[in-house]
Design an enzyme around this catalytic site. Sequence first.
Site, PDB file in Angstrom:
ATOM      1  N   ASP A  13     -10.777  -9.175   7.621  1.00 20.26           N
ATOM      2  CA  ASP A  13     -12.211  -9.112   7.312  1.00 20.26           C
ATOM      3  C   ASP A  13     -12.819 -10.510   7.306  1.00 20.26           C
ATOM      4  O   ASP A  13     -13.962 -10.704   7.703  1.00 20.26           O
ATOM      5  CB  ASP A  13     -12.453  -8.433   5.956  1.00 20.26           C
ATOM      6  CG  ASP A  13     -12.603  -6.922   6.112  1.00 20.26           C
ATOM      7  OD1 ASP A  13     -12.159  -6.401   7.162  1.00 20.26           O
ATOM      8  OD2 ASP A  13     -13.153  -6.274   5.205  1.00 20.26           O
ATOM      9  N   TYR A  28       0.822  -1.213   0.000  1.00 19.54           N
ATOM     10  CA  TYR A  28       0.000   0.000   0.000  1.00 19.54           C
ATOM     11  C   TYR A  28       0.862   1.273   0.000  1.00 19.54           C
ATOM     12  O   TYR A  28       0.382   2.361  -0.250  1.00 19.54           O
ATOM     13  CB  TYR A  28      -0.946   0.023   1.200  1.00 19.54           C
ATOM     14  CG  TYR A  28      -2.000  -1.075   1.177  1.00 19.54           C
ATOM     15  CD1 TYR A  28      -2.241  -1.799   0.016  1.00 19.54           C
ATOM     16  CD2 TYR A  28      -2.741  -1.393   2.295  1.00 19.54           C
ATOM     17  CE1 TYR A  28      -3.183  -2.808  -0.026  1.00 19.54           C
ATOM     18  CE2 TYR A  28      -3.694  -2.397   2.269  1.00 19.54           C
ATOM     19  CZ  TYR A  28      -3.907  -3.110   1.109  1.00 19.54           C
ATOM     20  OH  TYR A  28      -4.837  -4.107   1.071  1.00 19.54           O
ATOM     21  N   LYS A  31       3.772 -15.637   2.072  1.00 22.02           N
ATOM     22  CA  LYS A  31       3.677 -16.338   0.786  1.00 22.02           C
ATOM     23  C   LYS A  31       5.111 -16.609   0.350  1.00 22.02           C
ATOM     24  O   LYS A  31       5.549 -16.189  -0.737  1.00 22.02           O
ATOM     25  CB  LYS A  31       2.896 -15.448  -0.204  1.00 22.02           C
ATOM     26  CG  LYS A  31       2.561 -16.094  -1.516  1.00 22.02           C
ATOM     27  CD  LYS A  31       1.452 -17.119  -1.434  1.00 22.02           C
ATOM     28  CE  LYS A  31       1.235 -17.798  -2.779  1.00 22.02           C
ATOM     29  NZ  LYS A  31       0.355 -18.987  -2.696  1.00 22.02           N
ATOM     30  N   ASP A  73      -5.209  -7.008   5.696  1.00 25.42           N
ATOM     31  CA  ASP A  73      -6.412  -6.295   5.284  1.00 25.42           C
ATOM     32  C   ASP A  73      -7.486  -7.314   4.900  1.00 25.42           C
ATOM     33  O   ASP A  73      -8.649  -7.237   5.315  1.00 25.42           O
ATOM     34  CB  ASP A  73      -6.040  -5.405   4.083  1.00 25.42           C
ATOM     35  CG  ASP A  73      -7.142  -4.427   3.722  1.00 25.42           C
ATOM     36  OD1 ASP A  73      -8.175  -4.416   4.415  1.00 25.42           O
ATOM     37  OD2 ASP A  73      -6.971  -3.682   2.743  1.00 25.42           O
ATOM     38  N   ASP A 130      -2.609 -18.513   1.549  1.00 19.88           N
ATOM     39  CA  ASP A 130      -3.775 -19.180   0.952  1.00 19.88           C
ATOM     40  C   ASP A 130      -4.304 -20.269   1.888  1.00 19.88           C
ATOM     41  O   ASP A 130      -5.515 -20.424   2.073  1.00 19.88           O
ATOM     42  CB  ASP A 130      -3.451 -19.741  -0.440  1.00 19.88           C
ATOM     43  CG  ASP A 130      -2.054 -20.304  -0.553  1.00 19.88           C
ATOM     44  OD1 ASP A 130      -1.275 -20.197   0.415  1.00 19.88           O
ATOM     45  OD2 ASP A 130      -1.721 -20.879  -1.601  1.00 19.88           O
TER      46      ASP A 130
END
Length: 360
Positions: free
Chosen positions: A251, A141, A191, A247, A223
Site C-alpha cells: 500500500d 494471517y 525482520k 500487505d 523498517d
Amino acid sequence: MQLNVLTLPGDGIGTEVTREAVKVLEEVVSKFGHGLKLSEGLLGGIAIHKTGGPFPDETARLALDADATLMGAVGLPEFDNVPPEKRPEKGLLGIRKVLGVYANLRPVKAYPALIESSPLKNHIVEGVDMIIVRELNGGIYYGQPRGIQGSGDEERGTNTMTYTRAEIARITRMAFHLARNRKKKVTSVDKSNVLETSQLWRKVVNEVAPEFPDVELEHLLVDNCAMQLILRPKQFDVVVMENMFGDILSDEGAVLAGSIGMLPSASIGEKKASGAWVGLYEPVHGSAPDIAGQNKANPLGAIGSVAAMLEYSFGLVNEAAAVNRAVEEVLNSGNVTADLKPKNTPATCSQVGDAVANAI
Ligand code: NAD
C-alpha cells in the site's frame, strides 16, 4: 495461443472497469492472432443477490476451468453492517483459496504523465518501476494458534507468524524468475534481527539465490524498506516479502504512482496442464460506491491487470508491452478520467477504454 479467461466483474465500478479491460483484451488478442474463450461468473454482492452467497459453486467451477481470471471489485454499501462471513468481500478470500494463488504481485510504475499526482517530489519518483511480491498464503494471517482468551487484565490476543522452508523457497523462486526478465535485482525484506521466521526466511532466500546467478540479491530490514520506498524508490526492481509486511508495504508502494485507479495486481499460483500459470488479476481499488454507475471510474488499473495476465499467465511479453505502451500513449494524450486531474474536460471510463483499444 488459445486464451481461456474468466471474468468476474463484481459490484459497483468493478463492472465498468472490467468492461473496458475486456475491450482491450479482445483487441490485443485479435491484433496478435490469438484465440480467446471468455466466460463470465458471479462474485460479491451481485452473487449474493442472485444466488444467496458471495462465492457460488458455479463460480468456483468456472475459475478452475479457466487459465486466468480477471476480476473487477466487490462490495456494496447495503452489506456494510452484516457479519464478515456474509459480506461480498468474503468472495475474494473464497476465490483466492480455490485457485491456490500464493504470490501477490503489485507492479508500481511512475508514468511521466502522472508525475505531478504523486505525493513525492518529481526527482524521487521519476523512473520508478518495481514489482512488490507478497507471499499470500502463509504467515501471521493464517498461523495457529490464534484467538482471544481470558478476561480482565489477563485477556490476551494471540496470532502466530509461521513459515515453512517450502513456502519461502516457492515465493523466492517466483521473485527471481520475475527479476530475470527485468533489471535482475531482488530485494528480500525481513525482520531477521528480531524474528525467527525472518531468520529462516533469509537463510532459505540465500540458499535459493545461487540457482539464479544472473540476478543480484540484497536483504533489507522491513523498517528500513518502509523508509527506502519513499527516500529512494528507484533502487528497487523486484521486492519480495512475507504476507503482513507485503500487505503494508504494497500500500505504501501504491501511493508512489499517484491514483489508486491506476494500479493493477496479479495473484499467481501453480502451472496448469495447459501450460498457463493459474492467475487472478484485479485492479487494487474497490467498488467505489461514490462514483459507481456514472461512467467516471479510471479503468487503467483493470487494463493494467490485463497486461499482467498476458505476461504472467500466458508468457505473452510482447502483447503485455503493447497494452502498457497503449496505456502510456493515452496518459500522454491527457485524455484521462477525473481522478487524474486532467487540464481539459475529464474523459469517461468507456472513452479511456476505447482510446487504449485504439492505441493498440
Ligand atoms: P475504493 O477503492 O472503492 O474507493 C476509495 C476512493 O477511491 C473512492 O473515493 C473512489 O471513488 C476512488 N476510486 C477507487 N477506484 C477508482 C477508480 N478506478 N477511478 C477513480 N476513482 C477511484 O475503497 P473503499 O471506498 O474503501 O471501499 C468501497 C467498497 O469496496 C467496500 O465495500 C470495500 O470493502 C470494497 N473493496 C473491495 C476491494 C476488492 O474488491 N478487491 C478492495 C478494496 C475495497
